[in-house]
Design a protein around this motif. Structure first.
Motif, PDB file in Angstrom:
ATOM      1  N   GLY A   1      -7.986  10.866  -7.439  1.00  0.00           N
ATOM      2  CA  GLY A   1      -6.649  11.453  -7.689  1.00  0.00           C
ATOM      3  C   GLY A   1      -6.153  11.017  -9.125  1.00  0.00           C
ATOM      4  N   LYS A   2      -6.716  10.291 -10.030  1.00  0.00           N
ATOM      5  CA  LYS A   2      -6.203   9.760 -11.257  1.00  0.00           C
ATOM      6  C   LYS A   2      -6.412  10.903 -12.115  1.00  0.00           C
ATOM      7  CE  LYS A   2      -6.540   6.153 -14.717  1.00  0.00           C
ATOM      8  NZ  LYS A   2      -7.475   4.837 -14.916  1.00  0.00           N
ATOM      9  N   VAL A   3      -5.331  11.167 -13.065  1.00  0.00           N
ATOM     10  CA  VAL A   3      -5.542  12.149 -14.300  1.00  0.00           C
ATOM     11  C   VAL A   3      -6.326  11.367 -15.358  1.00  0.00           C
ATOM     12  CG1 VAL A   3      -4.325  13.511 -15.862  1.00  0.00           C
ATOM     13  CG2 VAL A   3      -3.314  13.427 -13.428  1.00  0.00           C
ATOM     14  N   ILE A   4      -7.563  11.790 -15.614  1.00  0.00           N
ATOM     15  CA  ILE A   4      -8.192  10.856 -16.770  1.00  0.00           C
ATOM     16  C   ILE A   4      -8.198  11.595 -17.937  1.00  0.00           C
ATOM     17  CG2 ILE A   4      -9.659   9.818 -15.192  1.00  0.00           C
ATOM     18  CD1 ILE A   4     -11.812  12.030 -15.705  1.00  0.00           C
TER      19      ILE A   4
ATOM     20  N   LYS B   1      -5.352  18.413  -2.713  1.00  0.00           N
ATOM     21  CA  LYS B   1      -3.725  17.975  -2.300  1.00  0.00           C
ATOM     22  C   LYS B   1      -4.247  16.686  -1.333  1.00  0.00           C
ATOM     23  CE  LYS B   1      -2.738  19.280   1.593  1.00  0.00           C
ATOM     24  NZ  LYS B   1      -2.755  18.713   3.106  1.00  0.00           N
ATOM     25  N   LYS B   2      -5.119  16.682  -0.587  1.00  0.00           N
ATOM     26  CA  LYS B   2      -5.303  15.424  -0.101  1.00  0.00           C
ATOM     27  C   LYS B   2      -5.641  14.203  -0.825  1.00  0.00           C
ATOM     28  CE  LYS B   2      -6.845  17.506   4.329  1.00  0.00           C
ATOM     29  NZ  LYS B   2      -8.021  17.921   5.198  1.00  0.00           N
ATOM     30  N   VAL B   3      -6.331  14.421  -1.765  1.00  0.00           N
ATOM     31  CA  VAL B   3      -6.623  13.273  -2.613  1.00  0.00           C
ATOM     32  C   VAL B   3      -5.236  12.772  -3.492  1.00  0.00           C
ATOM     33  CG1 VAL B   3      -7.912  12.575  -4.852  1.00  0.00           C
ATOM     34  CG2 VAL B   3      -9.061  14.017  -3.159  1.00  0.00           C
ATOM     35  N   LEU B   4      -4.588  13.824  -4.025  1.00  0.00           N
ATOM     36  CA  LEU B   4      -3.326  13.415  -4.605  1.00  0.00           C
ATOM     37  C   LEU B   4      -2.463  12.696  -4.014  1.00  0.00           C
ATOM     38  CD1 LEU B   4      -2.912  16.728  -6.893  1.00  0.00           C
ATOM     39  CD2 LEU B   4      -3.670  14.356  -7.447  1.00  0.00           C
ATOM     40  N   ASN B   5      -2.328  13.313  -2.628  1.00  0.00           N
ATOM     41  CA  ASN B   5      -1.286  12.696  -1.620  1.00  0.00           C
ATOM     42  C   ASN B   5      -1.626  11.172  -1.216  1.00  0.00           C
ATOM     43  OD1 ASN B   5      -0.432  12.497   1.621  1.00  0.00           O
ATOM     44  ND2 ASN B   5       1.059  13.189   0.256  1.00  0.00           N
ATOM     45  N   LYS B   6      -3.098  10.951  -1.048  1.00  0.00           N
ATOM     46  CA  LYS B   6      -3.389   9.637  -0.949  1.00  0.00           C
ATOM     47  C   LYS B   6      -3.199   8.689  -1.698  1.00  0.00           C
ATOM     48  CE  LYS B   6      -7.683   7.169   0.713  1.00  0.00           C
ATOM     49  NZ  LYS B   6      -9.113   7.192   0.926  1.00  0.00           N
ATOM     50  N   ARG B   7      -3.437   9.057  -2.959  1.00  0.00           N
ATOM     51  CA  ARG B   7      -2.982   8.314  -4.315  1.00  0.00           C
ATOM     52  C   ARG B   7      -1.283   8.118  -4.197  1.00  0.00           C
ATOM     53  NH1 ARG B   7      -5.401   6.596  -8.980  1.00  0.00           N
ATOM     54  NH2 ARG B   7      -3.996   6.108 -10.553  1.00  0.00           N
ATOM     55  N   ARG B   8      -0.509   8.929  -4.216  1.00  0.00           N
ATOM     56  CA  ARG B   8       0.759   9.049  -4.149  1.00  0.00           C
ATOM     57  C   ARG B   8       0.896   7.863  -2.870  1.00  0.00           C
ATOM     58  NH1 ARG B   8       5.011  12.184  -2.614  1.00  0.00           N
ATOM     59  NH2 ARG B   8       3.786  13.796  -1.855  1.00  0.00           N
TER      60      ARG B   8
ATOM     61  N   SER C   1      -0.714   5.581  -1.458  1.00  0.00           N
ATOM     62  CA  SER C   1      -0.978   4.297  -1.825  1.00  0.00           C
ATOM     63  C   SER C   1       0.047   3.363  -2.919  1.00  0.00           C
ATOM     64  CB  SER C   1      -2.449   4.094  -2.370  1.00  0.00           C
ATOM     65  OG  SER C   1      -2.277   4.692  -3.681  1.00  0.00           O
ATOM     66  N   ARG C   2       0.870   3.882  -3.568  1.00  0.00           N
ATOM     67  CA  ARG C   2       1.770   3.245  -4.272  1.00  0.00           C
ATOM     68  C   ARG C   2       2.962   3.217  -3.689  1.00  0.00           C
ATOM     69  NH1 ARG C   2       1.788   8.508  -8.712  1.00  0.00           N
ATOM     70  NH2 ARG C   2       3.632   9.446  -7.805  1.00  0.00           N
ATOM     71  N   GLY C   3       3.226   3.991  -2.614  1.00  0.00           N
ATOM     72  CA  GLY C   3       4.636   3.737  -2.082  1.00  0.00           C
ATOM     73  C   GLY C   3       5.470   4.759  -1.754  1.00  0.00           C
ATOM     74  N   SER C   4       5.094   5.890  -2.455  1.00  0.00           N
ATOM     75  CA  SER C   4       5.790   7.254  -2.327  1.00  0.00           C
ATOM     76  C   SER C   4       6.350   7.536  -1.029  1.00  0.00           C
ATOM     77  CB  SER C   4       5.007   8.357  -3.078  1.00  0.00           C
ATOM     78  OG  SER C   4       5.830   9.677  -3.040  1.00  0.00           O
ATOM     79  N   ILE C   5       7.730   7.878  -1.040  1.00  0.00           N
ATOM     80  CA  ILE C   5       8.207   8.082   0.328  1.00  0.00           C
ATOM     81  C   ILE C   5       8.313   9.474   0.405  1.00  0.00           C
ATOM     82  CG2 ILE C   5      10.300   7.603   1.713  1.00  0.00           C
ATOM     83  CD1 ILE C   5      11.100   5.606  -0.309  1.00  0.00           C
ATOM     84  N   ASN C   6       7.674   9.917   1.678  1.00  0.00           N
ATOM     85  CA  ASN C   6       7.589  11.538   2.190  1.00  0.00           C
ATOM     86  C   ASN C   6       8.530  11.714   3.003  1.00  0.00           C
ATOM     87  OD1 ASN C   6       5.360  12.187   0.595  1.00  0.00           O
ATOM     88  ND2 ASN C   6       3.941  11.106   1.709  1.00  0.00           N
TER      89      ASN C   6
ATOM     90  N   HIS D   1      10.922  -2.651  -0.926  1.00  0.00           N
ATOM     91  CA  HIS D   1       9.939  -1.853  -1.678  1.00  0.00           C
ATOM     92  C   HIS D   1       9.585  -0.628  -0.667  1.00  0.00           C
ATOM     93  CE1 HIS D   1       5.879  -0.798  -3.166  1.00  0.00           C
ATOM     94  NE2 HIS D   1       6.522  -1.464  -4.274  1.00  0.00           N
ATOM     95  N   GLN D   2       9.285   0.609  -1.709  1.00  0.00           N
ATOM     96  CA  GLN D   2       9.088   1.602  -1.093  1.00  0.00           C
ATOM     97  C   GLN D   2       8.144   1.883   0.210  1.00  0.00           C
ATOM     98  OE1 GLN D   2       8.904   0.947  -4.268  1.00  0.00           O
ATOM     99  NE2 GLN D   2       9.466   2.886  -5.674  1.00  0.00           N
ATOM    100  N   THR D   3       7.074   0.928  -0.040  1.00  0.00           N
ATOM    101  CA  THR D   3       6.121   0.989   1.230  1.00  0.00           C
ATOM    102  C   THR D   3       6.765   0.663   2.553  1.00  0.00           C
ATOM    103  OG1 THR D   3       5.320  -1.259   0.504  1.00  0.00           O
ATOM    104  CG2 THR D   3       4.081   0.308  -0.412  1.00  0.00           C
ATOM    105  N   ALA D   4       7.785  -0.175   2.369  1.00  0.00           N
ATOM    106  CA  ALA D   4       8.677  -0.535   3.740  1.00  0.00           C
ATOM    107  C   ALA D   4       9.099   0.478   4.390  1.00  0.00           C
ATOM    108  CB  ALA D   4       9.480  -1.721   3.600  1.00  0.00           C
ATOM    109  N   LEU D   5       9.861   1.421   3.480  1.00  0.00           N
ATOM    110  CA  LEU D   5      10.445   2.489   3.933  1.00  0.00           C
ATOM    111  C   LEU D   5       9.376   3.713   4.373  1.00  0.00           C
ATOM    112  CD1 LEU D   5      13.149   3.038   1.303  1.00  0.00           C
ATOM    113  CD2 LEU D   5      13.339   1.741   3.345  1.00  0.00           C
TER     114      LEU D   5
END
Length: 720
Positions: free
Chosen positions: A334-337, A385-392, A394-399, A487-491
């Motif tokens: 999911g990384k933009v190279i 979509k699943k690849v991008l969502n998994k990356r997001r 993993s860094r703690g993005s809150i959905n 941290h976002q991951t806790a939420l």
């Protein structure tokens, strides 16, 4: 000169001391100094104390926006201050709701937080126009929003206005709670269909009508010509498609997905609105004034006239359209190279709807056969979509998962049905694609270190985090972290834990309320909710002015390569003002949309008075509990209508506790309610509790301990 003075003054200084410090030696410069000092006093940046100039903030003076409660007192919100300043009823100094005011602090709490003050100066009137109903016999306009005054006395003789016309009034005078003004526009008769919504549109300072000079300019815009294709990448042979709601007409974005070197090549092409809306033109000024389109129950109030928003700029199928493209090579993680940003021309091949794409992904054979040529493409998009969502993720993005009610109205604007819109896989595909494009654009310009406009979301303040921790604890959930930092991951973990549980909707709402408000800024401050250091809005220039500015900056910096000192200074001065204006108008649009939804929900409940419903407690206050029905309708159970006991409000735990019965109401409780009243004029719905099994019952000892927060309980068993 203003900046020099404000940076110079740390403590009170005489004008002679300021003159010497700034090396002012001639009369021309001295006159400029005096003029600037007076200007800073008018702006409330400086005050005079004992014939010396000092910073207003050093003397307890602060600038902020006044909000007035229906009971007459108010609060002033000051930027970078965690707690609003309380303004007693007799200390408002003729301040009106929404005014920019200067406040003198008069009282502090033990913790040193500013709590109480009085208004000493009105810096800027927000209330210039109000909406109401003209009563010809009394020659007054009865105001829709009673928070300003009950009515306005009319001075001018507006001959076109007749009794019960909804009108727009320009306020000419305000004194001792009374207003005078002139009728400047007729909205329509109070009984005309749609006038209720139109009145709210005008109330929030939007207009469905564009000025003549704007429409004249737009009339000169033509369909894409060959001359306009010069220096543009020709992408017309590529499989670009749009995916939007079935009723959408302003199609901002088109996507194309290919495979390259074993990676995904995602191209997000966005309508090149900046090609048509030139800086400084009457169209540009009108777009900035509006700043956003407003999406209401039965209409859209657009930022741009329909010829552009639904026509020349909209990426309709099978026609050439000018675009700006963000092309991204994305690896399997999911990384933009690699990425490129350039101007282009596309010809969208399909106008897809969310419903059809979701149907294809669910295996609907009929829809798959209809779109056989591109069915495989949506499976590829879903994988990315699943690849991008998994990356997001993993860094703690809150959905956040919030419910979005859709109100169906008849030809007269009366609500006939309320349904909950579900976000399918197709909506999530477009969401992920737009997010990655916005991040890529923002990071690109962050490292260029040029003037730019960002979408920022700062960390929640400690006061709101403490409230969130207490509330979730009340519901039996623990968030890792403290009020000093979560941290976002806790939420994120909490939202996963409550998924598909009855209290999920309420906790999502509580968490959103605890967040800082996202806004536009010239500073690259990152986005807390998305857990990213770089974010902007690039993908919707038809309906959002900041996106249009991003396009304009791309054109200036990357296409024209005008990275000159003059251009940099120009945008350095311009962008902060645009950020403030567009952030404000975004809030106005949200308020307008909410008011319309509240109005239509109240109308929907009018013929349902006496009916019973299952609901969840969404908020607990000293005057009762707010409940929300399955379809999103919200109303109040007033404490006066809770007649089975005397209920006490425990603010620290956000509960109502019955003194005799020990019944306890808290956020997340499932309760059965009966509709008591639906007041359309006030957009207010009242409920009462159907008492059988309505609340949790605790022992007297439990009640005391729980109210004091001494006892941790598992999530209370819910009853309906």
């Amino acid at each position: 000169m203003e900046d020099k003075i404000l940076n110079l003054i740390k403590k009170a200084m005489t004008i002679e001391e300021i003159k010497v410090a700034l090396n002012i030696e001639n009369s021309t410069e001295f006159k400029k100094l005096v003029k600037t000092l007076n200007l800073l006093i008018d702006k409330a940046n400086l005050v005079i104390v004992d014939d010396k100039y000092d910073l207003a903030v050093n003397n307890g003076y602060l600038k902020g926006i006044l909000s007035i409660n229906k009971k007459g007192f108010g609060f002033v919100a000051v930027e970078n201050l965690t707690e609003d300043i309380y303004i007693p009823k007799n200390e408002k100094a003729n301040g009106l709701h929404g005014d920019l005011v200067l406040v003198k602090i008069s009282n502090y709490t033990k913790e040193g937080l500013r709590t109480e003050g009085k208004i000493v100066k009105i810096l800027e009137r927000n209330c210039k126009f109000l909406i109401g109903t003209f009563l010809m016999r009394s020659n007054i306009v009865k105001l829709d929003d009673k928070i300003f005054a009950p009515s306005v006395k009319i001075n001018n003789n507006f001959v076109e206005a007749i009794d019960l016309h909804k009108v727009k009034v320009k306020i000419t005078d305000y004194y001792n709670g009374k207003m005078e003004g002139d009728i400047v526009e007729i909205i329509g008769h109070i009984n005309d269909p749609g006038i209720d919504i139109l009145s709210l549109v005008y109330k929030h300072n939007f207009s469905p009508i564009f000025p003549k000079d704007v429409l004249e300019q737009v009339s000169r815009c033509t369909e894409v010509s060959e001359n306009e294709l010069q220096n543009r990448a020709d992408l017309r042979d590529k499989m670009f498609i749009t995916i939007d709601g079935a009723d959408a007409k302003d199609l901002d974005d088109a996507v194309c997905l290919e495979k390259i070197n074993g990676n995904y090549l995602l191209s997000v092409s966005i309508a090149d609105v900046s090609h048509y809306v030139k800086e400084g033109s009457v169209l540009d000024k009108e777009a900035l004034k509006r700043s956003t389109s407003v999406y209401l129950v039965d209409r859209v109030v657009p930022m741009l006239p329909h010829k552009l928003s639904n026509g020349i700029c909209s990426l309709n199928p099978n026609v050439d359209r000018l675009t700006l493209t963000c092309e991204m090579e994305i690896d399997s993680s999911g990384k933009v190279i690699n990425h490129r940003i350039y101007q282009s021309v596309i010809n969208s091949k399909y106008r897809m709807t969310y419903e059809n794409v979701s149907g294809i992904l669910k295996g609907d054979k009929e829809i798959q056969n209809k779109y056989a040529e591109i069915t495989h493409l949506f499976y590829q998009m879903n994988k990315l979509k699943k690849v991008l969502n998994k990356r997001r993720d993993s860094r703690g993005s809150i959905n956040f998962e919030t419910i979005e009610p859709k109100i169906i109205v008849d030809e007269k604007g009366f609500p006939t049905e309320i349904i909950i819109k579900e976000r399918g896989e197709s909506e999530k595909i477009i969401e992920e694609f737009m997010l990655v494009a916005n991040e890529t654009i923002a990071e690109h310009f962050h490292w260029l270190d040029l003037p730019f406009i960002y979408r920022v979301h700062e960390e929640p303040n400690q006061t709101k985090l403490r409230t969130l921790l207490r509330l979730t604890s009340t519901l039996g959930y623990h968030i890792k972290g403290t009020a000093n930092g979560i941290h976002q991951t806790a939420l994120q973990e909490l939202l996963k834990e409550i998924e598909n549980k009855p209290e999920a909707k309420v906790i999502n709402t509580l968490m959103i309320r605890s967040m800082a408000k996202a806004k536009y800024s010239e500073q690259s401050l990152g986005h807390y909710g998305l857990a990213t250091n770089f974010y902007t809005h690039f993908t919707s220039p038809i309906r959002r002015y900041p996106d249009l500015i991003v396009h304009r900056l791309i054109r200036e910096y990357l296409v024209k390569e005008k990275v000159t000192a003059l251009n940099i200074k120009h945008f350095d001065l311009l962008i902060p003002e645009i950020a403030v204006q567009t952030s404000k108008k975004e809030r106005d649009a949200i308020s307008c949309e909410r008011d319309v939804v509240s109005l239509k929900m109240t109308e929907y409940m009018v013929d349902k008075v006496g009916e019973e419903f299952k609901s969840v407690v969404s908020s607990v206050t000293s005057f009762g509990i707010f409940v929300e029905l399955d379809n999103g309708v919200e109303g109040l159970v007033h404490i006066n209508d809770m007649k089975d006991d005397y209920y006490e409000f425990h603010q620290d735990r956000y509960i109502l506790l019955g003194k005799r019965t020990k019944k306890m109401y808290t956020i997340g409780n499932i309760v059965k309610v009966r509709c008591l009243n639906a007041n359309v004029n006030e957009a207010r719905i009242d409920f009462e509790i159907v008492l059988k099994g309505a609340a949790n019952k605790v022992t007297a000892k439990e009640g005391k301990n729980y109210a004091k927060g001494k006892r941790k309980r598992s999530h209370p068993k819910q009853k309906s």
